[in-house]
Design a protein around this motif. Sequence first.
Motif, PDB file in Angstrom:
ATOM      1  N   LEU A 107      -3.815-133.955-113.067  1.00  0.00           N
ATOM      2  CA  LEU A 107      -3.420-133.032-112.006  1.00  0.00           C
ATOM      3  C   LEU A 107      -2.176-133.555-111.283  1.00  0.00           C
ATOM      4  O   LEU A 107      -1.238-132.787-111.009  1.00  0.00           O
ATOM      5  CB  LEU A 107      -4.580-132.875-111.014  1.00  0.00           C
ATOM      6  N   GLU A 108      -2.150-134.854-111.016  1.00  0.00           N
ATOM      7  CA  GLU A 108      -0.973-135.446-110.377  1.00  0.00           C
ATOM      8  C   GLU A 108       0.239-135.387-111.306  1.00  0.00           C
ATOM      9  O   GLU A 108       1.356-135.090-110.870  1.00  0.00           O
ATOM     10  CB  GLU A 108      -1.270-136.895-109.975  1.00  0.00           C
ATOM     11  N   ARG A 109       0.021-135.648-112.587  1.00  0.00           N
ATOM     12  CA  ARG A 109       1.139-135.622-113.544  1.00  0.00           C
ATOM     13  C   ARG A 109       1.763-134.239-113.631  1.00  0.00           C
ATOM     14  O   ARG A 109       2.970-134.103-113.855  1.00  0.00           O
ATOM     15  CB  ARG A 109       0.651-136.057-114.930  1.00  0.00           C
ATOM     16  N   ARG A 110       0.955-133.203-113.401  1.00  0.00           N
ATOM     17  CA  ARG A 110       1.474-131.829-113.481  1.00  0.00           C
ATOM     18  C   ARG A 110       2.066-131.342-112.169  1.00  0.00           C
ATOM     19  O   ARG A 110       2.341-130.155-112.004  1.00  0.00           O
ATOM     20  CB  ARG A 110       0.359-130.891-113.944  1.00  0.00           C
ATOM     21  N   GLY A 111       2.244-132.234-111.200  1.00  0.00           N
ATOM     22  CA  GLY A 111       3.023-131.883-110.022  1.00  0.00           C
ATOM     23  C   GLY A 111       2.262-131.632-108.744  1.00  0.00           C
ATOM     24  O   GLY A 111       2.882-131.340-107.716  1.00  0.00           O
ATOM     25  N   VAL A 112       0.928-131.740-108.761  1.00  0.00           N
ATOM     26  CA  VAL A 112       0.166-131.540-107.526  1.00  0.00           C
ATOM     27  C   VAL A 112       0.129-132.865-106.757  1.00  0.00           C
ATOM     28  O   VAL A 112      -0.200-133.909-107.318  1.00  0.00           O
ATOM     29  CB  VAL A 112      -1.267-131.054-107.829  1.00  0.00           C
TER      30      VAL A 112
END
Length: 352
Positions: A107-112
């Motif tokens: 989720l963090e890797r996808r920009g959140v």
Amino acid sequence: MRIGVFSTGHNRQARRLVLALERLQPGSTLFFDISLDPPERTSMDAGRICWNGVDLTTLDAAFLHGFTYLDPVIPSGDIDVDWSLWREDYIEQQMKYTYLYSLLTELERRGVRLINPPAAHLRAFMKTALLERLRENGLAVPSLLCTNSPEAAQEFCRGAGCQPAGAAKVVWHPACGRGAWQPFFDRQRQALVSIKRPPILLAGLQEGPLVRAFVSDGKPLLILGRCAPQQRPDVAEETLEQFFEVPAAEVRESIRRAAEVLNIPWFQLLFIQAAGRAWIYDVEADPLLDSLPLPHQEQITGLLAEQLLGVRPQYEAPLQVSEAAAQPQQRPTVFLRRMLQVLFDFEKSKYS
């Protein structure tokens, strides 16, 4: 703004944050139960990460509470336990944990924006390495030793100027995770330090007030001093632990520098203020607020909610503390020492 709060369903601290966010901006907050009990409908593929039909990649920020680092080592079996069933339960728990760790990392890797990402919890779990990293970057950290060697512990105490039965100039802490720093007398050395026991962390004790700073996005939201529990001669009942706001102006640059080195969005810094320096003893990547006095809990939660929604993104604890804010607030939980004193008095009365 769309904010996702991830925690266990019964967690009061997380629920309090959800209420604060909703008061500021109704409809802005979604809650996700990371206990997965009852099971939640989740899925993750190359395009979306879905949780009960909600695409998590549409969130502006995700606040994570109660997901601490889980040591993945499988404990040894006990002869009195059905090993096959117990191991099955443990592996099931481990699979839930690794799945959530993967989901949140992706989720963090996808920009959140994640507060705090799993990697931050892993860094905070490795307490000795984290403190040494702060020292390497020029911050004041007391002398440290992590050991299970009685000889090494004894030598460390000698170097700190301790006598076997004298006043403690060394404190100890479990080598990882949460825990209170406690005085390290010769009795503790004999009971805790052994090659048959896990290593513990020792630190030289600085003389000065104990302070904790709650830091968000590199700036302190609240800086609290502490009054230890005490028995006053004019009051029959022992006072509980008390907290009060302090300006801590001379160590704010150290707090900001520590936040920069740690690169953790939300944490608590525990330090002793001595000779104009902040001697750092501990970092908590997921601070617990429930043991603080209620006014401080509400103050921190409200400020954190404002920062998450961007209402006051540049807020920092004021340099001047009002007279009302400096008044001690008593910790709401019963202090163990009082309960033990009741038991000791009861035992003495039986033989008097």
